[in-house]
Design a protein around this motif. Sequence first.
Motif, PDB file in Angstrom:
ATOM      1  N   PRO A 102       0.805  -1.222   0.000  1.00  0.00           N
ATOM      2  CA  PRO A 102       0.000   0.000   0.000  1.00  0.00           C
ATOM      3  C   PRO A 102       0.837   1.271   0.000  1.00  0.00           C
ATOM      4  O   PRO A 102       0.453   2.261  -0.619  1.00  0.00           O
ATOM      5  N   TRP A 146      -7.067   7.579   0.533  1.00  0.00           N
ATOM      6  CA  TRP A 146      -6.406   8.032   1.753  1.00  0.00           C
ATOM      7  C   TRP A 146      -5.395   9.140   1.475  1.00  0.00           C
ATOM      8  O   TRP A 146      -4.933   9.825   2.372  1.00  0.00           O
ATOM      9  N   HIS A 206      -4.433  12.675  -0.192  1.00  0.00           N
ATOM     10  CA  HIS A 206      -5.209  13.808  -0.698  1.00  0.00           C
ATOM     11  C   HIS A 206      -4.467  14.565  -1.766  1.00  0.00           C
ATOM     12  O   HIS A 206      -3.329  14.846  -1.642  1.00  0.00           O
ATOM     13  N   PRO A 249      -0.667   5.801   6.605  1.00  0.00           N
ATOM     14  CA  PRO A 249      -1.609   6.751   6.000  1.00  0.00           C
ATOM     15  C   PRO A 249      -2.754   6.089   5.244  1.00  0.00           C
ATOM     16  O   PRO A 249      -3.779   6.719   5.024  1.00  0.00           O
ATOM     17  N   TRP A 250      -2.614   4.818   4.832  1.00  0.00           N
ATOM     18  CA  TRP A 250      -3.670   4.170   4.052  1.00  0.00           C
ATOM     19  C   TRP A 250      -4.682   3.445   4.930  1.00  0.00           C
ATOM     20  O   TRP A 250      -5.616   2.847   4.421  1.00  0.00           O
ATOM     21  N   TYR A 297      -8.990   9.061   7.781  1.00  0.00           N
ATOM     22  CA  TYR A 297      -7.605   8.733   7.481  1.00  0.00           C
ATOM     23  C   TYR A 297      -6.694   9.730   8.184  1.00  0.00           C
ATOM     24  O   TYR A 297      -7.108  10.867   8.430  1.00  0.00           O
ATOM     25  N   SER A 318      -4.441  11.626   7.164  1.00  0.00           N
ATOM     26  CA  SER A 318      -4.291  12.913   6.480  1.00  0.00           C
ATOM     27  C   SER A 318      -5.469  13.844   6.732  1.00  0.00           C
ATOM     28  O   SER A 318      -5.386  15.031   6.448  1.00  0.00           O
ATOM     29  N   GLN A 319      -6.573  13.292   7.258  1.00  0.00           N
ATOM     30  CA  GLN A 319      -7.734  14.135   7.539  1.00  0.00           C
ATOM     31  C   GLN A 319      -7.735  14.636   8.989  1.00  0.00           C
ATOM     32  O   GLN A 319      -8.678  15.284   9.405  1.00  0.00           O
TER      33      GLN A 319
END
Lengths: 306, 272
Positions: free
Chosen positions: A227, A304, A306, B91-92, B135, B137-138
Motif C-alpha cells: 500500500p 487516503w 489527498h 496513512p492508508w 484517514y 491525512s484528515q
Amino acid sequence: MTLKNRLLRVTHLLFAILLLVQLLPDRSSNDVHTGALIAFAVGLEILTLAGSFLTKKKESLSLLLDIVGFIFAILTVWSLATTKFDLLNPLLFPAPGKVFAQFAEDREKIFINIRSSLGITVKGFVLASAVAVPLGLFLGWNARLGGAATYISKFFSSIPPIVYIPYGIALLPTFRSVSVFVIFLATFWPVFAGTMSGVMHVDQRIIDSAKVLNVPKPEMLFSVILPASLPQIFLGCNQGLSVSFILLTSAEMIGARDGMGYYVKYYSDFGDYTRTITGLLVIGIVVIAVTFLFNQLQKRLLKWKH
Amino acid sequence: MTANKIEISHLSVNYTERGRQFNALHDVSFGVGTGEFVSVIGASGCGKSTLLSVLEGLYQAAEGSVTINGTPLHGTGRERGVVFQHYSLFPWMTTRSNIAFGIKQARHELSRRERYQIADEFLGKVGLEGFGKKYPSQLSGGMQQRAAIARALAMNTDILLMDEPFSAIDAKNRVILQELLLSLWEGDSPEHRKTVVFVTHDIDEAILLSDKIVVLTAHPGTVNEIVRVPFDRPRNRAELIKTDEYGKFRNRLLSLLYQDVANRIGGEEVVI
Ligand SMILES: Nc1ncnc2c1ncn2[C@@H]1O[C@H](COP(=O)(O)OP(=O)(O)OP(=O)(O)O)[C@@H](O)[C@H]1O
Ligand SMILES: [Mg+2]
C-alpha cells in the motif's frame, strides 16, 4: 444550486444555434444526413439536461456544460463549413451528419472491433501488472537486487516497445498474440520500475513503525510495503496504459484483421474518409472511457491520499 | 538486589555522516526497574531519541549493552510498545484500523471483532471518538499523535517507550493523556505495573509522571545525573506544584539542565 443556476447556461444557447443553423439551405450536393446530426445533438442535449439535475457539485456541472458547449460549437462550425457553405473538399471532410449516420450503420462492425482491441489491451495490461507488481515488490524489497534491477528496467523501458513487433511476429503464431506480447512489454517495464521505486522509497518512518510493531515478513510486504508503494505503482500503470493504446492501434494498422486501428487503416486505404473519421472519433471515445474507469479505480484505492 | 527490567550499561552510539563518525551517546548507563516509570530529559539534540531507538531495537549501539529481562536486546520485540516523536500512523489505514492493526501484532489471541472493540474504546480514551473512520491525512498533527498513543497503549505491552509523546498536544488534552497514561501504567495491581521509558523536554511533566528522572548532557550525550522523584503517589498536580519542595526539586533539575548549557557558553563553542 438554484434552478436558474442549473438551467440558464450558454451551452443551451449553443444547442439552439446548432439547430437553427440546420434551417439554412444546404449548399453541398452530397448526401448530408442532417437528421442524424440533429438526432445526435438532441440526444446529447437530453443527457446534458439530465446531468444538470443530477450533478451535485457546482464545478462538475460547469465542466460538463463547458465540454458539451464545445461539442455543439464544433458541430456548428463543422456543419457550416461542409453542408451549408461547402468550403471544404467533401471527400476529405464529410458532413457531421454523415459521420453519425455512418456510425449508426456500422455499429455492429465497430463494436466487434472495439471488443477485439479492448480484449487485447486488457489481456496484455492485466498480465503485465500481475507479473510486474509482485516481482517489483520482491526485488525492490531486496535492497541489493533492487539496485541492479532498476538499471536493467531502465535499459529495457528505454526501448520503444513498437520495435518488438517484427520480432514478435517471428516469435509468435498469431497477430493477436503478438499484440498481447507488445502490450505486455509496454506495460511491464513502467509498472515494474514504478513498483520498485515505490518500494525503495517507502518513508523510513513507516518502515520503522511497522518494525516496532513486529509485523511478520509476509504481512510487511502486503500490508505495509504494497500500500505504501501504491501511488508509484499507479504512476507506472498509467504510463503503461497510455502507451498501450498507441501501440495497439499502430500494431493493428500494420497487420491485424480486426480492431479499431485496422478499421481506420482499412477504410482510409479505400479513400472512405467518412469511415476513417468515424473510426478516429470512436478510438478517442474508447480511450477516454477506459482511462476514466481506470482513474476511478485509482481514486478509490488511493482515497487516503489527498 | 532486584533485577532491572531494562539494564543499559556503557552504551555508546555513533552516527556516520558523509564518512565522518559522530558520537551521539557516550558511556550511558542506567537501569529501569520492573514497573518503574523513568523519564529522560535533556537539551534538544542530546541524544534522547537516539537512546530510545536503541531500546526500540531499530539502531545498533557501537559499544555497551542493553538487556531486557536479563537477555541481551536483539532487534524489535513484542514486549515493547513504542510512540515515536514523529507521527507514525499508516496513512492508508483509517484511525481505528491503525489501532486494530497494532493490537493484532501484539495480541494474536484476540478476534477481529475484539480488536476493533478495543480500538474504539481507546479512541474514546484519547478523545478521538467519532474520528475512527478518518484517514490520518484528515486529522490534525496533534490528533494523529493521539491516535499513535492510543495504538501503543491499546497493545498493552509490558514495556512502553515514548518519545515526547505529548509535545504536539494542547494543554487540556495533554493533562487528560497524562492521567490516562498513569492509570494504564498502574494497571490493576502493583505487580502488573508497566515499565515506562518516557522522553520529554517538559520538566513538570517529568516530575508529575516519573519515579526517576535521567538528565542527559549533550555533545556527546552522557548521563549527567539520575534523580529519584521524592513525591508520593497519587500526585495531585494542583497541590503539588504549590509546595516548596516541588519548587526546590524543580530548580535542582533546571540547574542540572542549564549547567550543561552554561558550561558550553563558558567554553569556546557557543551553541544557543
Ligand atoms: N540518523 C542520523 N544520522 C546522523 N546524525 C544523527 C541522526 N539522528 C540524530 N543524529 C544526531 O544525533 C544527535 C542526537 O539526536 P537525537 O535525535 O537523539 O536528539 P534528541 O535529544 O532526541 O533531540 P530532540 O529533543 O530535538 O528530539 C543530534 O546531534 C543529531 O544531529
Ligand atoms: Mg528526539
